[in-house]
Design a protein around this motif. Structure first.
Motif, mmCIF file in Angstrom:
data_model
loop_
_atom_site.group_PDB
_atom_site.id
_atom_site.type_symbol
_atom_site.label_atom_id
_atom_site.label_comp_id
_atom_site.label_asym_id
_atom_site.label_seq_id
_atom_site.Cartn_x
_atom_site.Cartn_y
_atom_site.Cartn_z
ATOM 1 N N LEU A 36 0.952 -1.177 -0.043
ATOM 2 C CA LEU A 36 -0.127 -0.115 -0.117
ATOM 3 C C LEU A 36 0.891 1.099 0.006
ATOM 4 C CD1 LEU A 36 -2.868 1.479 0.424
ATOM 5 C CD2 LEU A 36 -2.177 1.363 2.878
ATOM 6 N N ILE A 37 0.597 2.250 -0.941
ATOM 7 C CA ILE A 37 1.267 3.486 -0.932
ATOM 8 C C ILE A 37 0.317 4.322 -0.438
ATOM 9 C CG2 ILE A 37 2.343 5.329 -2.299
ATOM 10 C CD1 ILE A 37 3.584 3.381 -4.289
ATOM 11 N N SER A 38 0.489 4.908 0.769
ATOM 12 C CA SER A 38 -0.545 5.724 1.465
ATOM 13 C C SER A 38 -0.137 7.324 0.867
ATOM 14 C CB SER A 38 -0.205 5.770 2.784
ATOM 15 O OG SER A 38 -0.951 6.682 3.785
ATOM 16 N N ASP A 39 -1.390 7.765 0.719
ATOM 17 C CA ASP A 39 -1.411 9.229 0.317
ATOM 18 C C ASP A 39 -1.983 10.097 1.244
ATOM 19 O OD1 ASP A 39 -4.076 8.526 0.245
ATOM 20 O OD2 ASP A 39 -4.327 8.602 -1.893
ATOM 21 N N SER A 40 -2.092 9.595 2.688
ATOM 22 C CA SER A 40 -2.503 10.559 3.758
ATOM 23 C C SER A 40 -1.731 11.475 3.986
ATOM 24 C CB SER A 40 -3.272 9.731 4.945
ATOM 25 O OG SER A 40 -3.604 10.293 5.914
ATOM 26 N N SER A 41 -2.021 12.628 4.480
ATOM 27 C CA SER A 41 -1.171 13.664 4.978
ATOM 28 C C SER A 41 -1.053 13.539 6.537
ATOM 29 C CB SER A 41 -1.519 15.201 4.548
ATOM 30 O OG SER A 41 -2.689 15.276 4.778
ATOM 31 N N ALA A 42 -2.198 13.079 6.995
ATOM 32 C CA ALA A 42 -2.112 13.032 8.747
ATOM 33 C C ALA A 42 -1.535 11.698 8.996
ATOM 34 C CB ALA A 42 -3.837 12.939 9.118
ATOM 35 N N ALA A 43 -0.154 11.671 8.577
ATOM 36 C CA ALA A 43 0.484 10.375 9.009
ATOM 37 C C ALA A 43 0.140 9.736 10.497
ATOM 38 C CB ALA A 43 1.779 10.689 9.224
ATOM 39 N N ASP B 77 6.605 8.262 8.204
ATOM 40 C CA ASP B 77 7.154 8.728 9.646
ATOM 41 C C ASP B 77 7.344 7.607 10.363
ATOM 42 O OD1 ASP B 77 7.797 10.025 11.874
ATOM 43 O OD2 ASP B 77 5.633 10.890 12.318
ATOM 44 N N LYS B 78 8.728 7.405 10.784
ATOM 45 C CA LYS B 78 9.194 5.987 11.346
ATOM 46 C C LYS B 78 8.952 6.133 12.823
ATOM 47 C CE LYS B 78 11.780 3.910 7.750
ATOM 48 N NZ LYS B 78 13.241 3.345 7.277
ATOM 49 N N SER B 79 8.899 7.339 13.365
ATOM 50 C CA SER B 79 8.955 7.713 14.839
ATOM 51 C C SER B 79 7.861 6.848 15.672
ATOM 52 C CB SER B 79 8.740 9.060 15.061
ATOM 53 O OG SER B 79 7.229 9.663 14.447
ATOM 54 N N ALA B 80 6.833 6.574 14.948
ATOM 55 C CA ALA B 80 5.729 5.573 15.578
ATOM 56 C C ALA B 80 5.887 4.336 15.624
ATOM 57 C CB ALA B 80 4.356 5.812 14.789
ATOM 58 N N GLY B 81 7.038 3.900 14.935
ATOM 59 C CA GLY B 81 7.560 2.412 14.706
ATOM 60 C C GLY B 81 7.307 1.976 13.516
ATOM 61 N N VAL B 82 8.402 0.947 13.097
ATOM 62 C CA VAL B 82 8.415 0.541 11.516
ATOM 63 C C VAL B 82 7.292 -0.828 11.623
ATOM 64 C CG1 VAL B 82 9.636 -0.747 9.760
ATOM 65 C CG2 VAL B 82 10.474 1.692 10.886
ATOM 66 N N PHE B 83 7.521 -1.621 12.539
ATOM 67 C CA PHE B 83 7.048 -2.867 12.765
ATOM 68 C C PHE B 83 5.923 -3.028 13.643
ATOM 69 C CE2 PHE B 83 11.521 -3.608 11.623
ATOM 70 C CZ PHE B 83 11.687 -4.258 10.410
#
Length: 362
Positions: free
Chosen positions: A291-298, A323-329
């Motif tokens: 999925l390639i997300s197109d949301s700006s409210a990450a 934004d990886k700050s919320a965690g990648v996995f």
């Protein structure tokens, strides 16, 4: 570099990092450096420990050192009409055997032959105390107790320095054919699951933008019979198509290069189309969805993606961008997180290897 000299230098670097309460970033060619969260520490370069140790084509096993280029291994296998059947992506010319194992990534044929970890027969690891540990071997039935060699697949270098690995290989298929069908996402998922329950040699699949492409591979008679049964249009540039899918140079992935988030969604193959905003590509008979997300409210959108995928019985990985700050996995359940921490402490008691690459506190 002499193999023994490399191991002595690596051991010294590991012991020094442990004594200094420092950190080490284990890195080969750096082709997957972006995968996972940001890592820290002094680089421990594996490229000096290279070369095929043992390869007997009749045994269908190859053993090589961690810094051996994947291109070198695949070229050697091709000379004997053999291959790494799980089609590991390179993502760059510098890809190495150690990086392949540490990332744990498999390509288009995973749906038919299994994942990378299913082909790992043995491994040699240098742990956080500088000790060299041997796991598994070079045959399928030689493992007693916990199968650590397969545990290393996808560990992203957090447990130690993978020195060597023995990988099962397979012969190249006798016949290969690719077919394309016009259908929507729901139809593609339904057909893929129906075909998966039949004796058809479907070796890979991809649905995107109203078209389902499948690859048939195996015995000549089986492939020709499947062609007649399924129909579809012949894919003229099939080799280039599957290579582009494997290496993510397919046009779909171009969106991720612009900074948009690319999500890897692992769900049951029968899961209905997910109601998520963005562009979708489906592989592995419906079990892997990009999925390639197109949301700006990450932050809000990331939580919605994980909730939707969890609700479908799967998990989501922020593969590239975003934004990886919320965690990648996908966040671990408390019991599973305890197992991860205990494994980390057992292999890397000073916590020096690739800190933070999988989880911020791991």
């Amino acid at each position: 570099m002499d193999p023994q000299q490399f191991k002595e230098q690596a051991r010294a670097q590991i012991l020094q990092a442990a004594a200094d309460h420092g950190a080490l970033e284990i890195r080969g060619g750096g082709s997957k450096h972006w995968y996972g969260q940001k890592i820290q520490g002094e680089v421990l370069d594996t490229r000096g420990y290279s070369g095929v140790i043992d390869y007997e084509p009749t045994e269908l096993v190859i053993t090589a050192r961690c810094g051996t280029p994947l291109s070198e291994i695949e070229a050697l296998l091709a000379l004997h009409q053999q291959m790494l059947a799980f089609e590991p992506p390179h993502f760059g010319s510098g890809a190495t055997l150690g990086g392949m194992l540490a990332s744990g990534l498999s390509g288009p044929s995973r749906q038919a032959v299994g994942a990378l970890r299913d082909f790992v027969l043995g491994a040699v690891l240098m742990d956080g105390k500088g000790d060299v540990l041997h796991f598994g071997g070079q045959v399928m039935k030689n493992v007693a107790g916990y199968d650590v060699s397969r545990l290393l697949a996808g560990s992203l270098g957090t447990l130690g320095l993978i020195l060597e690995a023995s990988i099962k290989v397979l012969p190249l298929p006798v016949a290969v054919s690719s077919r394309r069908f016009a259908m929507n996402e729901a139809e593609a998922i339904r057909n893929l699951n129906q075909w998966g329950g039949q004796p058809l040699p479907v070796a890979a699949s991809c649905w995107h933008d109203g078209a389902l492409t499948i690859r048939l591979a195996g015995a000549e008679a089986a492939v020709r019979a499947a062609e007649q049964k399924l129909g579809g249009d012949i894919v003229a540039d099939a080799g280039e198509f599957w290579q582009a899918l494997r290496e993510q140079t397919h046009s779909f992935f171009a969106g991720a290069a612009t900074g948009k988030a690319l999500w890897r969604l692992s769900v049951p193959s029968t899961a209905a189309p997910l109601a998520l905003s963005g562009s979708t590509l489906i592989e592995w008979g419906g079990a892997q969805r990009w999925l390639i997300s197109d949301s700006s409210a990450a932050a809000i959108h990331d939580a919605a993606i994980r909730d939707a995928v969890s609700g479908a019985g799967g998990h989501a990985t922020l593969f590239r961008g975003g934004d990886k700050s919320a965690g990648v996995f996908q966040p671990l359940a408390p019991a599973v997180a305890r197992i991860h921490r205990h494994l980390k402490a057992g292999f890397d008691p000073s916590a020096i290897f690739n800190i933070g690459r999988m989880y911020p506190d791991f």
